[in-house]
Design a protein around this motif. Sequence first.
Motif, PDB file in Angstrom:
ATOM      1  N   UNK A  57      -6.218  23.770 -89.913  1.00 15.24           N
ATOM      2  CA  UNK A  57      -6.987  22.539 -90.107  1.00 15.24           C
ATOM      3  C   UNK A  57      -6.004  21.424 -90.461  1.00 15.24           C
ATOM      4  N   UNK A  58      -6.133  20.291 -89.805  1.00 17.66           N
ATOM      5  CA  UNK A  58      -5.207  19.180 -90.037  1.00 17.66           C
ATOM      6  C   UNK A  58      -5.482  18.508 -91.380  1.00 17.66           C
ATOM      7  N   UNK A  59      -4.472  17.857 -91.914  1.00 15.24           N
ATOM      8  CA  UNK A  59      -4.649  17.117 -93.168  1.00 15.24           C
ATOM      9  C   UNK A  59      -5.683  16.009 -93.006  1.00 15.24           C
ATOM     10  N   UNK A  60      -5.733  15.396 -91.840  1.00 10.34           N
ATOM     11  CA  UNK A  60      -6.722  14.334 -91.604  1.00 10.34           C
ATOM     12  C   UNK A  60      -8.135  14.897 -91.699  1.00 10.34           C
ATOM     13  N   UNK A  61      -8.358  16.089 -91.145  1.00  5.90           N
ATOM     14  CA  UNK A  61      -9.683  16.699 -91.214  1.00  5.90           C
ATOM     15  C   UNK A  61     -10.007  17.146 -92.639  1.00  5.90           C
ATOM     16  N   UNK A  62      -9.010  17.646 -93.349  1.00  6.82           N
ATOM     17  CA  UNK A  62      -9.214  18.033 -94.744  1.00  6.82           C
ATOM     18  C   UNK A  62      -9.604  16.808 -95.567  1.00  6.82           C
ATOM     19  N   UNK A  63      -8.890  15.710 -95.359  1.00  8.29           N
ATOM     20  CA  UNK A  63      -9.192  14.471 -96.086  1.00  8.29           C
ATOM     21  C   UNK A  63     -10.618  14.002 -95.777  1.00  8.29           C
ATOM     22  N   UNK A  64     -10.983  14.042 -94.513  1.00  7.16           N
ATOM     23  CA  UNK A  64     -12.319  13.619 -94.094  1.00  7.16           C
ATOM     24  C   UNK A  64     -13.388  14.503 -94.751  1.00  7.16           C
ATOM     25  N   UNK A  65     -13.126  15.783 -94.806  1.00  9.50           N
ATOM     26  CA  UNK A  65     -14.070  16.711 -95.416  1.00  9.50           C
ATOM     27  C   UNK A  65     -14.187  16.466 -96.919  1.00  9.50           C
ATOM     28  N   UNK A  66     -13.066  16.270 -97.598  1.00  5.00           N
ATOM     29  CA  UNK A  66     -13.101  15.956 -99.026  1.00  5.00           C
ATOM     30  C   UNK A  66     -13.873  14.662 -99.272  1.00  5.00           C
ATOM     31  N   UNK A  67     -13.687  13.684 -98.406  1.00  4.08           N
ATOM     32  CA  UNK A  67     -14.358  12.395 -98.571  1.00  4.08           C
ATOM     33  C   UNK A  67     -15.879  12.523 -98.437  1.00  4.08           C
ATOM     34  N   UNK A 112     -16.179  26.086 -95.211  1.00  6.90           N
ATOM     35  CA  UNK A 112     -15.732  27.218 -94.402  1.00  6.90           C
ATOM     36  C   UNK A 112     -16.590  27.366 -93.146  1.00  6.90           C
ATOM     37  N   UNK A 113     -17.895  27.224 -93.285  1.00  9.11           N
ATOM     38  CA  UNK A 113     -18.784  27.318 -92.119  1.00  9.11           C
ATOM     39  C   UNK A 113     -18.499  26.195 -91.126  1.00  9.11           C
ATOM     40  N   UNK A 114     -18.238  25.016 -91.659  1.00  8.83           N
ATOM     41  CA  UNK A 114     -17.927  23.870 -90.812  1.00  8.83           C
ATOM     42  C   UNK A 114     -16.657  24.132 -89.999  1.00  8.83           C
ATOM     43  N   UNK A 115     -15.669  24.738 -90.636  1.00  9.05           N
ATOM     44  CA  UNK A 115     -14.394  24.976 -89.974  1.00  9.05           C
ATOM     45  C   UNK A 115     -14.418  26.225 -89.097  1.00  9.05           C
ATOM     46  N   UNK A 116     -15.371  27.113 -89.267  1.00 11.77           N
ATOM     47  CA  UNK A 116     -15.407  28.337 -88.473  1.00 11.77           C
ATOM     48  C   UNK A 116     -15.518  28.077 -86.984  1.00 11.77           C
ATOM     49  N   UNK A 117     -16.318  27.102 -86.595  1.00 15.41           N
ATOM     50  CA  UNK A 117     -16.477  26.794 -85.170  1.00 15.41           C
ATOM     51  C   UNK A 117     -15.126  26.390 -84.574  1.00 15.41           C
ATOM     52  N   UNK A 118     -14.440  25.509 -85.246  1.00 18.26           N
ATOM     53  CA  UNK A 118     -13.127  25.070 -84.788  1.00 18.26           C
ATOM     54  C   UNK A 118     -12.153  26.244 -84.722  1.00 18.26           C
ATOM     55  N   UNK A 119     -12.185  27.095 -85.718  1.00 20.83           N
ATOM     56  CA  UNK A 119     -11.287  28.250 -85.747  1.00 20.83           C
ATOM     57  C   UNK A 119     -11.610  29.239 -84.626  1.00 20.83           C
ATOM     58  N   UNK A 120     -12.891  29.467 -84.380  1.00 16.21           N
ATOM     59  CA  UNK A 120     -13.264  30.370 -83.295  1.00 16.21           C
ATOM     60  C   UNK A 120     -12.773  29.855 -81.946  1.00 16.21           C
ATOM     61  N   UNK A 121     -12.884  28.550 -81.719  1.00 15.02           N
ATOM     62  CA  UNK A 121     -12.360  27.967 -80.478  1.00 15.02           C
ATOM     63  C   UNK A 121     -10.852  28.148 -80.390  1.00 15.02           C
ATOM     64  N   UNK A 122     -10.168  27.942 -81.484  1.00 11.33           N
ATOM     65  CA  UNK A 122      -8.710  28.089 -81.518  1.00 11.33           C
ATOM     66  C   UNK A 122      -8.317  29.540 -81.251  1.00 11.33           C
ATOM     67  N   UNK A 158      -7.320  24.748-101.743  1.00  9.37           N
ATOM     68  CA  UNK A 158      -8.154  24.570-100.551  1.00  9.37           C
ATOM     69  C   UNK A 158      -7.340  23.922 -99.433  1.00  9.37           C
ATOM     70  N   UNK A 159      -6.521  22.949 -99.777  1.00  8.51           N
ATOM     71  CA  UNK A 159      -5.657  22.314 -98.770  1.00  8.51           C
ATOM     72  C   UNK A 159      -4.757  23.366 -98.130  1.00  8.51           C
ATOM     73  N   UNK A 160      -4.125  24.195 -98.959  1.00  2.00           N
ATOM     74  CA  UNK A 160      -3.230  25.231 -98.435  1.00  2.00           C
ATOM     75  C   UNK A 160      -3.981  26.225 -97.564  1.00  2.00           C
ATOM     76  N   UNK A 161      -5.158  26.667 -98.002  1.00  2.00           N
ATOM     77  CA  UNK A 161      -5.936  27.621 -97.219  1.00  2.00           C
ATOM     78  C   UNK A 161      -6.350  27.010 -95.883  1.00  2.00           C
ATOM     79  N   UNK A 162      -6.801  25.770 -95.925  1.00  2.84           N
ATOM     80  CA  UNK A 162      -7.222  25.100 -94.690  1.00  2.84           C
ATOM     81  C   UNK A 162      -6.042  24.923 -93.738  1.00  2.84           C
ATOM     82  N   UNK A 163      -4.886  24.555 -94.271  1.00  4.79           N
ATOM     83  CA  UNK A 163      -3.715  24.397 -93.415  1.00  4.79           C
ATOM     84  C   UNK A 163      -3.322  25.723 -92.779  1.00  4.79           C
TER      85      UNK A 163
END
Length: 150
Positions: A62-72, A89-99, A53-58
């Motif tokens: 997605x930053x490691x800080x955001x991944x850590x926050x999400x895992x927490x 994935x849904x949470x990160x989609x908005x950020x990805x669409x903006x990017x 999941x870390x690799x896919x998010x990266x």
Amino acid sequence: MEEANLTVGQVAKRCGVKVSTLHFYERKQLIRSWRNLGNQRRYKKDVLRRVSIIKAAQKMGISLAEIKQTFASLPNNRTPDHTDWERLAKHWQHSLNNRIQYLNRLKDYLSGCIGCGCLSMKKCPLYNAQDKLAELGPGPVILDNFSEEQ
């Protein structure tokens, strides 16, 4: 309870990362290991999913800080299951669409004025005469303001 019996080398090989990457993820508190009697790191099998999941998010930016926050945000900081992954994935989609929108804008206008203030291109005096865009903020304001408005 699942036993931590995977070595760092086994995890690295299975996940396609370097051992040093696993050590780095551990220092960043993204994964967890246990020590055996010989003080060697051992991992539970669920670490394979966490690293994947870390690799896919990266790869999605997605930053490691955001991944850590999400895992927490997961109960007991557990490894995400299928339902969790869908939510993440849904949470990160908005950020990805903006990017994606920003990158498309960058691709389309990279050879033109982006509002950075350099005024070195022939088109810049047309779009940004006397660096009037500086009033909107620092950086490439044409690109930044466009992506924020979308």
